[in-house]
Design an enzyme around this catalytic site. Sequence first.
Site, mmCIF file in Angstrom:
data_model
loop_
_atom_site.group_PDB
_atom_site.id
_atom_site.type_symbol
_atom_site.label_atom_id
_atom_site.label_comp_id
_atom_site.label_asym_id
_atom_site.label_seq_id
_atom_site.Cartn_x
_atom_site.Cartn_y
_atom_site.Cartn_z
ATOM 1 N NE ARG A 1 45.748 46.758 48.674
ATOM 2 C CZ ARG A 1 45.653 45.522 48.190
ATOM 3 N NH1 ARG A 1 44.563 44.812 48.334
ATOM 4 N NH2 ARG A 1 46.684 44.973 47.570
ATOM 5 N N GLY B 1 36.365 32.868 48.765
ATOM 6 C CA GLY B 1 36.834 31.665 48.087
ATOM 7 C C GLY B 1 36.337 31.550 46.662
ATOM 8 C CG LEU B 2 36.381 33.081 42.087
ATOM 9 C CD1 LEU B 2 35.076 32.342 41.780
ATOM 10 C CD2 LEU B 2 36.349 34.491 41.493
ATOM 11 N N GLY C 1 42.608 29.608 38.130
ATOM 12 C CA GLY C 1 42.784 30.968 38.605
ATOM 13 C C GLY C 1 42.160 31.950 37.644
ATOM 14 N NE ARG D 1 40.084 41.872 38.947
ATOM 15 C CZ ARG D 1 39.474 41.137 38.024
ATOM 16 N NH1 ARG D 1 38.540 41.691 37.243
ATOM 17 N NH2 ARG D 1 39.774 39.858 37.878
ATOM 18 N N GLY E 1 71.239 50.939 46.552
ATOM 19 C CA GLY E 1 72.360 50.021 46.440
ATOM 20 C C GLY E 1 72.216 48.832 47.369
ATOM 21 C CD GLU F 1 41.293 40.309 44.318
ATOM 22 O OE1 GLU F 1 40.364 40.179 43.512
ATOM 23 O OE2 GLU F 1 41.206 39.997 45.519
ATOM 24 C CG HIS G 1 50.505 43.333 33.855
ATOM 25 N ND1 HIS G 1 50.362 44.587 34.407
ATOM 26 C CD2 HIS G 1 51.052 43.536 32.625
ATOM 27 C CE1 HIS G 1 50.798 45.503 33.565
ATOM 28 N NE2 HIS G 1 51.226 44.898 32.468
#
Length: 389
Positions: A95, A135-136, A142, A248, A344, A368, A371
Amino acid sequence: MEPFAGVDFMDLDSLLEEDEMLVRNTVREWTEKRVIPGIEDYYERHEFPAELIGEMAELGLLGPNLPETYGCAGTNNVVYGLICQELERGDSGLRSFVSVQGSLVMWPIHEYGSEEQKNHYLPRLARGELVGCYGLTEPDFGSNPGGMVTRAVREGDEWILNGAKMWITNGGIADVAVVWAKAEDEVRGFIVHRDDSGFSTQDQLRKHSLRASVTSELIFTDCRIPGDRILPGARGLRAPLSCLTQARYGIAWGTIGSAMACYDTALQYARERTQFDRPIAGFQLVQERLVRMLSEITKGQLLNLQLGRLKDDGRADFARVSLAKRNGCQVAREAAKLARETLGANGITAEYPIMRHLGNIESVYTYEGTHDMHTLIVGQAITGIAAYT
């Protein structure tokens, strides 16, 4: 394990159009046959299954929601979301590849590129003849992309790039890179080719997450770019951030696919595994875990479907996308943990996909937009007050 039959407790299929279900089922079957049987081996070898690129292109999975004019499938955004969901049920690496190729490389070329750039790059990217990366993010910047230090200086008919980008999916296998740099006091986008002088990549190999995906550093040392490879419509930080909104959106759907894989594995295991002379699915604590997973997956499915409809209607703003990305990552993270508990000791083995999904989601939870950053984006949307600093 039995073949995946879907997770649809609330009959969400009744809300889908026939063509949406057709594509979903096609990608689901392909993932079941071509991805799942071998992905654990790729993960262990730290290798991306590059031979699947051509097959994904033939299925129309690369930039599917872009116009047919440029060789793309021209689907709606719900279809694109369902594609991401089914691919990430296989593995986040698949993905991620599709997200980067379609949302972070093809979409900005379509949105901000010249007609010549669109006609040159988009059909080749859609056919998988070219692989792209974006490329960012930089080694020291970040969550604060405005602090980027990569610079582009004009020299005659060329631009000269200096700097580095870090944590770049597809970087080591990319033929082209959409790269963002500060040029003449504003952020601009450039299309860099693999063979451009002064451009090199270095793969990040010591990973416990996204091992079936290529993660790299892009390095620019007096890298010369012809003047016609600047994206003419991209000016300022808003342009690269708008690309992230596209990616996103796909991630929000993909994470629910990861959660579905973990839930389905735990459910099948619980029905088959016996302790104290009965399947563990008959114990209250196990049922509580399964119901908790199913509840969160179902809410995530509904959220994503509504977001897709809003996006097709032009109303899915970046804050709504942040809410869905934030939610999906949390759901997937929790589902992987609960599934591991249900299995388990078997849950840590490569015989089952749980630990692979659990490892992958730790990266997806962060990339991306972390959180916490998505929390603050939604927080600003509902209060009108920015709390980033």
